[in-house]
Design an enzyme around this catalytic site. Structure first.
Site, PDB file in Angstrom:
ATOM      1  N   HIS A  83      -9.664  -0.892   0.068  1.00  0.00           N
ATOM      2  CA  HIS A  83      -8.345  -0.297   0.274  1.00  0.00           C
ATOM      3  C   HIS A  83      -8.347   0.777   1.352  1.00  0.00           C
ATOM      4  CE1 HIS A  83      -7.160  -2.341  -3.453  1.00  0.00           C
ATOM      5  NE2 HIS A  83      -5.914  -2.119  -3.075  1.00  0.00           N
ATOM      6  N   GLY A  84      -9.469   1.425   1.563  1.00  0.00           N
ATOM      7  CA  GLY A  84      -9.498   2.460   2.588  1.00  0.00           C
ATOM      8  C   GLY A  84     -10.861   3.103   2.718  1.00  0.00           C
TER       9      GLY A  84
END
Length: 461
Positions: free
Chosen positions: A312-313
């Site tokens: 996600h990041g």
């Protein structure tokens, strides 16, 4: 979009993929002109590598070509998405040891890189596993990878699920109408609900968290909880709707996740295509639940969710968020599912929603210090504090709550099934849906044209 749809429907069937490809390249270039050539070049190279893999009968050659394809695609993702994260953490270690830090020019994150990578991986792996033969034309492969409805925000479309639709799909008026309804619903979710929730969430999360009150802490996380759901599911609905208008059947990505009665159920309903990808291409190859020790099974589960968080990041808060959900999935299998089954439907939904909301605090804030401050305010129990409301929030949050939990009731579930999973409608139903969809479209366009606030929160991911 109207110009594209007009052109797409006017050209002969043999030119539809070319029309879609040109529009998709234009669409991506508008948002990331510096990176479109990187995406095009890597996709074309990958196409010929996988074609060669398919033709080879030598096991070693096939493995080497698969490794090359995966290395190129993961290499792009690691460089663009994680290089800054790696260098920043190395520099922190060096500075803490009294050593001079590494000089580094920050890398800009191309939009859609995560979704692009996952789809290229499914292509090469599906062909290697002989699940489906590769595409014959490089332009068809570019359509699969770069199709503008779903390239930058999902859903993740696995190759074997859509391969036959790329080269031969039906052109039905029912699909065009149903796709239009779905697109309008998605646009309304994003613009009319998520954006209002976003204003409230930003007001609180971007404030001085040291002085955050108990009331505003809960207001902020409630707003963000609905923002991220209606934002991301809205984009998925728009993608599914646009695809349907062109004859594609993209997979569902959300199934009323906030009515889940456990975290295990939540992950069967939230970002479904990511969960399926992680299950089939990571969890099962690790051994899944077919391992000799339950501790190895728990480790596999936890590792998958830590990596899901990192996907996600490139930030530690995402890793912690993934680990947090991984812990609750393990607890579900140890004792929590039995407990939640005993306390009843309402209590289990409320508990799961609470766990998810706490997780969104970790997801939203980047530093451990900010997370600690926010959680401290959430549990300060200072009931004397007041709410700091943005215009329109009090009205829109009622709709957010209603539509989030609608499927938790029998009639609501039937309504959701009737709208999202019906392939044919009666004439009067079409007329009603056209009126509703057109009204939502006009309201959404009016909102966009009169407001400069239209955040794309998944740009980070």
């Amino acid at each position: 979009m109207p110009i594209f749809l007009l052109a797409y429907n006017l050209v002969p069937a043999k030119f539809k993929n070319y029309t879609l490809l040109i529009a998709s390249i234009f669409f991506y270039s508008w948002g990331a002109p510096k990176f479109v050539f990187v995406i095009l070049a890597s996709t074309i190279i990958d196409f010929y590598i996988v074609s060669r893999l398919h033709r080879s009968e030598v096991k070693l050659h096939r493995k080497l070509l698969l490794s090359l394809s995966i290395s190129i695609n993961l290499g792009l993702l690691i460089y663009f998405k994680y290089a800054n994260f790696f260098v920043e953490n190395v520099n922190q270690l060096l500075l803490s040891s009294g050593i001079e830090s590494i000089s580094w020019t920050s890398v800009i994150l191309p939009i859609g890189i995560s979704f692009y990578t996952f789809q290229t991986l499914t292509y090469s792996i599906d062909v290697y596993r002989k699940v489906h033969a590769p595409l014959q034309k490089v332009t068809d492969y570019l359509v699969y990878i770069m199709s503008f409805p779903q390239m930058i925000a999902g859903p993740i479309v696995r190759f074997h699920d859509i391969a036959d639709q790329i080269t031969g799909r039906k052109d039905l008026i029912d699909d065009k109408l149903i796709g239009f309804y779905r697109f309008c619903i998605g646009l309304a979710k994003k613009v009319l609900i998520a954006n209002v929730m976003a204003e409230q969430a930003d007001l609180i999360f971007n404030s001085n968290l040291t002085h955050l009150s108990f009331a505003n802490a809960w207001l902020g996380i409630l707003a963000y909880t609905f923002q991220i759901y209606f934002d991301f599911s809205g984009y998925s609905d728009m993608a599914i709707g646009l695809g349907r208008m062109m004859g594609f059947r993209f997979p569902e990505n959300f199934d009323s996740p906030y009515v889940s009665k456990s975290i295990s159920e939540f992950w069967r309903r939230w970002h479904i295509t990511l969960g399926n990808f992680m299950r089939d291409y990571l969890y099962i190859p690790l051994g899944g639940n077919r391992v000799s020790s339950k501790y190895r099974f728990f480790l596999n589960l936890w590792v998958v969710f830590v990596l899901s968080g990192l996907w996600h990041g490139a930030s530690w808060n995402f890793v912690i968020w993934g680990a947090y959900h991984g812990v609750f999935l393990i607890l579900d299998r140890l004792f929590l599912l039995n407990f939640l089954n005993k306390v009843g439907k309402f209590a289990s939904i409320l508990f799961t929603f609470f766990v998810v909301m706490i997780g969104w605090v970790i997801f939203r804030l980047e530093t451990l210090e900010e997370i600690q401050r926010y959680l401290k305010s959430l549990f300060s129990f200072d009931f004397s504090s007041t709410f700091n409301l943005t215009p329109g929030f009090s009205f829109v949050v009622i709709f957010a709550i209603f539509f989030s939990f609608l499927a938790g009731f029998k009639k609501g579930k039937q309504l959701v099934q009737a709208f999202f999973f019906t392939d044919r409608y009666a004439l009067w139903q079409h007329l009603l849906l056209i009126i509703i969809s057109s009204a939502l479209l006009l309201l959404s366009y009016s909102s966009i044209s009169t407001s400069g606030f239209n955040p794309f929160i998944y740009f980070r991911f």
